[in-house]
Design an enzyme around this catalytic site. Sequence first.
Site, short mmCIF file in Angstrom:
data_model
loop_
_atom_site.label_atom_id
_atom_site.label_comp_id
_atom_site.label_asym_id
_atom_site.label_seq_id
_atom_site.Cartn_x
_atom_site.Cartn_y
_atom_site.Cartn_z
N CYS A 1 0.83 -1.20 0.00
CA CYS A 1 0.00 0.00 0.00
C CYS A 1 0.87 1.26 0.00
CB CYS A 1 -0.98 -0.04 1.17
SG CYS A 1 -2.32 1.17 1.05
N HIS B 1 -3.23 -5.10 1.06
CA HIS B 1 -2.55 -5.40 2.32
C HIS B 1 -2.50 -6.91 2.58
CE1 HIS B 1 -1.79 -1.47 4.17
NE2 HIS B 1 -2.94 -1.07 3.64
N GLU C 1 -0.49 -8.40 4.35
CA GLU C 1 0.03 -8.62 5.70
C GLU C 1 -1.04 -8.52 6.79
OE1 GLU C 1 0.27 -4.11 5.37
OE2 GLU C 1 0.23 -5.86 4.06
#
Length: 275
Positions: free
Chosen positions: A102, A196, A198
Amino acid sequence: MVRVLVAEGNSNDGRRQIIESAGRSMAEGYAETLRAIDPTLAINLFSPADEADRLPAPLSSYDGVVVTGSSLHVYRTEPAVTRQIDFLREVFDAGVPVFGSCWGLQLGVVAAGGTVIPNPKRREVPFARSVTLTAAGKTHQMHQSRPAAFDALAIHLDVVSVLPPDSVVTAFNDMAAVQAVEFRSGRSLFWGVQYHPEFELPYMASILRRNASSLVAEAAFSSEGELVEMVDAMDSHGNDGDRVRHPSLLPDDVLDRHTRTIEIANWLKMLSSGG
């Protein structure tokens, strides 16, 4: 042993606000995801936006650098932004591979000479829908094991408008022409995604909850009730996906940690193999 530096994308104030709502910073959350993928990793954290922070070790001692998300905007020339641009240019000069999520993608693009602007469409949240691999993306190591199109967790207002020279776009969707990209800058190889991979779902829920009023005001959600229902679904998921409430609200692609984190896992494999 692979050694990774996780660079926090937020300013000190932004980091404190996220810790208050989510219990940990974006860098700490990213480190947890990295350890879940590979417990043998040696991980250090660094906040390049913080003038007082210092690198835990020389850049040359790291096998890779990860850049987290952020609430900052890379086109605003405030010190918390310009310090990070300077830091990433040092990483590029040092020849250390980089993965950006991002804000991390946007920062990498600008540090390498590209441009980022506010998305003329709207904010993309809480999912990047129908992220579609390009012809290059279908054979790219970053997306190995991904289907041709998928959904991913996302929250961003800004998008890439001009890419660095010789960039290879590997994924896009209707909201962003650049959902994933590879390029080289200095002596470094950069992989970045606009979504994202993660994030755990409860972590995303905490971000939505903290920004609820502004998200409803800008019509990212049709009502506060819709947002609350989404937050409830994400909160109920937990890290293992048990007892999900409102399961129909959550795309299959985001429910499983292995699926969510494919790009990061593939980057770590690349580091382990020496590129």
